[in-house]
Design a protein around this motif. Structure first.
Motif, mmCIF file in Angstrom:
data_model
loop_
_atom_site.group_PDB
_atom_site.id
_atom_site.type_symbol
_atom_site.label_atom_id
_atom_site.label_comp_id
_atom_site.label_asym_id
_atom_site.label_seq_id
_atom_site.Cartn_x
_atom_site.Cartn_y
_atom_site.Cartn_z
ATOM 1 N N LYS A 25 11.235 9.703 -0.522
ATOM 2 C CA LYS A 25 10.175 9.956 0.452
ATOM 3 C C LYS A 25 9.550 8.696 1.024
ATOM 4 C CE LYS A 25 8.773 14.384 -1.562
ATOM 5 N NZ LYS A 25 9.318 15.318 -0.567
ATOM 6 N N MET A 26 9.762 7.566 0.380
ATOM 7 C CA MET A 26 9.103 6.377 0.907
ATOM 8 C C MET A 26 10.051 5.207 1.154
ATOM 9 S SD MET A 26 7.547 3.231 0.290
ATOM 10 C CE MET A 26 7.171 3.010 -1.437
ATOM 11 N N ASP A 56 0.815 -1.222 0.000
ATOM 12 C CA ASP A 56 0.000 0.000 0.000
ATOM 13 C C ASP A 56 0.849 1.273 0.000
ATOM 14 O OD1 ASP A 56 -3.189 -0.682 1.714
ATOM 15 O OD2 ASP A 56 -2.606 -0.664 -0.397
ATOM 16 N N TYR A 57 2.060 1.203 0.534
ATOM 17 C CA TYR A 57 2.918 2.396 0.501
ATOM 18 C C TYR A 57 3.216 2.781 -0.951
ATOM 19 C CZ TYR A 57 3.927 1.834 5.521
ATOM 20 O OH TYR A 57 3.846 1.708 6.892
ATOM 21 N N ALA A 70 -2.677 3.058 5.407
ATOM 22 C CA ALA A 70 -1.462 3.324 4.634
ATOM 23 C C ALA A 70 -0.816 4.664 4.960
ATOM 24 C CB ALA A 70 -1.751 3.229 3.129
ATOM 25 N N LYS A 123 13.018 4.883 17.094
ATOM 26 C CA LYS A 123 12.076 4.496 18.158
ATOM 27 C C LYS A 123 10.925 5.471 18.292
ATOM 28 C CE LYS A 123 15.029 1.796 21.194
ATOM 29 N NZ LYS A 123 16.129 2.110 22.114
ATOM 30 N N TRP A 171 9.007 6.526 16.083
ATOM 31 C CA TRP A 171 7.829 6.201 15.292
ATOM 32 C C TRP A 171 7.578 4.716 15.115
ATOM 33 C CZ3 TRP A 171 8.987 3.213 11.122
ATOM 34 C CH2 TRP A 171 10.260 3.346 10.547
ATOM 35 N N ARG A 172 8.484 3.860 15.524
ATOM 36 C CA ARG A 172 8.351 2.433 15.198
ATOM 37 C C ARG A 172 7.258 1.739 15.999
ATOM 38 N NH1 ARG A 172 12.364 -1.769 13.210
ATOM 39 N NH2 ARG A 172 11.572 -1.884 11.116
ATOM 40 N N LYS A 204 1.661 5.633 15.095
ATOM 41 C CA LYS A 204 1.596 4.559 16.090
ATOM 42 C C LYS A 204 0.846 4.990 17.351
ATOM 43 C CE LYS A 204 5.733 5.120 18.962
ATOM 44 N NZ LYS A 204 6.946 4.464 19.481
ATOM 45 N N PHE A 238 2.596 10.676 16.016
ATOM 46 C CA PHE A 238 2.955 9.691 15.002
ATOM 47 C C PHE A 238 1.819 8.679 14.866
ATOM 48 C CE2 PHE A 238 7.168 10.763 13.744
ATOM 49 C CZ PHE A 238 7.733 11.416 14.823
ATOM 50 N N LEU A 294 2.297 6.820 6.379
ATOM 51 C CA LEU A 294 3.730 6.565 6.462
ATOM 52 C C LEU A 294 4.166 6.767 7.912
ATOM 53 C CD1 LEU A 294 4.820 8.383 3.168
ATOM 54 C CD2 LEU A 294 4.202 5.980 3.516
ATOM 55 N N PRO A 295 4.600 5.687 8.558
ATOM 56 C CA PRO A 295 4.766 5.729 10.022
ATOM 57 C C PRO A 295 5.854 6.665 10.535
ATOM 58 C CG PRO A 295 5.523 3.623 9.141
ATOM 59 C CD PRO A 295 4.900 4.361 8.008
ATOM 60 N N TRP A 296 6.836 7.000 9.687
ATOM 61 C CA TRP A 296 7.905 7.869 10.161
ATOM 62 C C TRP A 296 7.533 9.340 10.053
ATOM 63 C CZ3 TRP A 296 8.107 4.558 6.025
ATOM 64 C CH2 TRP A 296 7.999 5.167 4.772
ATOM 65 N N ARG A 297 6.349 9.590 9.485
ATOM 66 C CA ARG A 297 5.886 10.972 9.361
ATOM 67 C C ARG A 297 4.840 11.283 10.414
ATOM 68 N NH1 ARG A 297 5.541 13.885 4.006
ATOM 69 N NH2 ARG A 297 7.500 13.331 3.027
ATOM 70 N N PHE A 313 1.629 15.083 2.409
ATOM 71 C CA PHE A 313 2.412 14.278 1.474
ATOM 72 C C PHE A 313 2.170 14.646 0.009
ATOM 73 C CE2 PHE A 313 5.127 10.879 0.384
ATOM 74 C CZ PHE A 313 4.606 10.276 -0.747
ATOM 75 N N PRO A 337 13.254 6.120 3.800
ATOM 76 C CA PRO A 337 12.866 6.160 5.207
ATOM 77 C C PRO A 337 12.335 4.815 5.708
ATOM 78 C CG PRO A 337 11.623 7.798 3.936
ATOM 79 C CD PRO A 337 12.486 7.081 2.979
ATOM 80 N N SER A 338 11.696 4.089 4.814
ATOM 81 C CA SER A 338 11.136 2.806 5.197
ATOM 82 C C SER A 338 12.216 1.806 5.599
ATOM 83 C CB SER A 338 10.340 2.243 4.013
ATOM 84 O OG SER A 338 9.226 1.565 4.446
ATOM 85 N N GLN A 351 11.262 10.637 -6.145
ATOM 86 C CA GLN A 351 10.513 10.984 -4.943
ATOM 87 C C GLN A 351 10.045 9.748 -4.193
ATOM 88 O OE1 GLN A 351 7.527 13.659 -6.507
ATOM 89 N NE2 GLN A 351 8.420 15.355 -5.375
ATOM 90 N N THR A 392 2.301 6.297 -2.988
ATOM 91 C CA THR A 392 3.188 7.140 -3.812
ATOM 92 C C THR A 392 2.667 7.237 -5.242
ATOM 93 O OG1 THR A 392 4.634 5.237 -4.180
ATOM 94 C CG2 THR A 392 5.297 6.795 -2.470
#
Lengths: 237, 272
Positions: free
Chosen positions: A152-153, A134-135, B85, A234, A236-237, B132, B130, B87-90, B98, A156-157, A148, A139
């Protein structure tokens, strides 16, 4: 804890100082060495070789791991080959390298890079494979182009995987390099340790001090870089 | 006609099998309407939506947006996802921004648009959290804000409420109905939840079981807000449910028949 055990064993006279130098002696030796340009040059050389090797591995492997993670056909073709090569013993590879390239820093960096390849390859590949489909849909729908989508995806992922990969690479590289420095005839901590053995009455003390240096460097790098990265992740994880 | 599908067919080839997911689908979407697509599970309704989003292509037939042929994602067609969907780091606001970031809009403009939308979906104050830290309902609100940020003409929703608990989903549906009423954008919702479709839709497109065809298009004339216990609601539900049930039995029958055929074929092979 280990340190207090060590020190108490030495002080109690349970083990003679020729077998296991006392901790305080080793620390004194370390401080002494730290002031020696000779020692520092060796440390610097090892460090430079490892860092260059790991960086080289990263630059070479990153695009490959990315492609392989995204196209399963490529993955099925290439990964078995990589695994095969990775199963080969580092020492044998180094001997081969030295025969072809000759001794010296080039061979040292090459063997460093070689041992760094595999952690980077597999961690990044895994990271890419784990990106939720889905990511990519996101995009696409929001019309991000290739660059991009990458910045952008994808990047970072897989950042957490990259950090893990680098950490492992660094470790593997250090270990291998120290073991083979003598064979490659390069300056470095490994060379220092083996050259200092038998050269003086306290060579074991100095050897241990050198090993401790490696430990300290690893901890320092961990604190300076990797732990910072981990903390960011950490959030955001 | 905002979106038009003409004879859209989707075939998947997985040798030796050829599976026809969608067969000869033709319908149009009116500008500003709320259209819901319902059908038995696995009938291909999500595939249909993905094709309109530009994420997939028909094997034959055409999809047009404002009369122009659609072959790729369109900047005026946006999407809300079942899995959220995000984006978890954002952070929340960075997620909403976005699409605007991709378009290269200046920072100040992005922030303004994003904050307005976050207020609209009731997330003011949460912009620096975030994903999460968010509940499912909150995540989907972010998803909706993100979809609206690029100011689309069409908002596609792929089972957007299906992964949320029923209570939160109910209030979210009401909010979406409100947003639709205010913005008058075209909304296209794919769902397996029939009451949800009846609650929100101006028209409901009923798909048959695979290979999916347009079984029926039902116009819903009820006034909003629509109460699920109203007699009119119940009667509409009964009618459409009957249609779907017939389709479900159809597909079970077909599976049984095809299974039987396969069994016979294998047995014939053995005999030879």
């Amino acid at each position: 804890m280990i340190f207090s055990l060590w020190e108490s064993v030495s002080l109690s006279g349970l083990v003679s100082s020729s077998q296991l130098p006392a901790l305080h002696d080793v620390i004194l030796a370390l401080i002494q060495l730290a002031g020696t340009p000779f020692f520092l040059a060796h440390v610097g050389q090892s460090f430079a070789n490892v860092t260059t090797g790991v960086s080289l591995a990263l630059v070479l492997v990153f695009p490959l791991a990315l492609l392989v993670g995204m196209r399963s056909q490529l993955d099925q073709a290439i990964t078995p080959i990589i695994m095969l090569v990775g199963a080969l013993p580092d020492l044998a590879i180094l001997t081969l390298l030295v025969t072809v390239i000759g001794r010296g820093n080039v061979a040292a960096v090459a063997i460093s890079a070689f041992s760094a390849f595999f952690p980077v390859y597999f961690t990044i590949r895994q990271g890419v494979k784990e990106i939720p489909g889905d990511y990519f849909h996101v995009t696409s729908v929001f019309k991000a182009g290739r660059v991009q989508t990458f910045t952008k995806m994808i990047l970072p992922s897989i950042f957490p995987n990259l950090v893990t990969g680098l950490r492992l690479s660094f470790e593997f590289s250090w270990n291998v390099l120290l073991a083979v420095e003598v064979i490659a005839s390069v300056a470095g901590i490994g060379t220092f340790i083996s050259s200092s053995i038998g050269s003086s009455a306290h060579s074991l003390t100095y050897g241990l001090a050198a090993i401790m240096t490696v430990g300290l460097i690893t901890i320092a790098i961990d604190r300076a870089f990797f732990e910072r990265f981990e903390n960011r992740i950490k959030r955001w994880r | 006609m905002h979106v038009e599908l003409s004879n859209v067919t989707k075939v998947y080839e997985d040798p030796p099998q050829i599976v026809t997911a969608l067969k000869d689908i033709s319908f149009h979407v009116n500008e500003g309407e709320f259209l819901c697509i319902v059908g038995p599970s696995g009938c291909g309704k999500s595939t249909l939506l993905r094709m309109i989003a530009g994420l997939d292509h028909p094997s034959s037939g055409q999809i047009r947006f404002r009369g122009d042929l659609l072959t790729a994602p369109h900047s005026k067609i946006s999407m809300v996802f079942q899995t959220f969907a995000l984006l978890p780091w954002r952070t929340v606001i960075q997620n909403v921004e976005f699409g605007l970031e991709v378009q290269g809009r200046p920072k100040k403009e992005r922030a303004e648009v994003a904050m307005d939308l976050l207020e609209m979906v009731g997330l003011k104050g949460s912009e620096n959290l975030f994903p999460k830290q968010l509940s499912g309902g909150m995540k989907q609100r972010v998803g909706i804000a993100r979809a609206l940020a690029i100011d689309p003409e069409v908002v596609l929703m792929d089972e957007a409420f299906s992964a949320i608990d029923e209570f939160t989903a109910e209030s979210l549906r009401a909010e979406v109905a409100e947003i639709h009423n205010e913005t008058r954008k075209t909304f296209l919702l794919v769902t397996h939840n029939l009451p949800e479709a009846i609650e929100l839709a101006d028209r409901i497109l009923v798909l048959s079981a695979r290979p999916a065809k347009v079984k029926s298009i039902v116009g819903i004339e009820m006034e909003r807000p629509r109460i699920q216990t109203d007699s009119e609601f119940v009667s509409i539900h009964r009618d459409i449910f009957a249609l779907l049930q017939a389709e479900l039995e159809n597909s079970i029958m077909r599976h049984r028949l095809s299974g039987l055929k396969e069994f016979k074929r294998l047995r014939d092979m053995e005999d030879r």
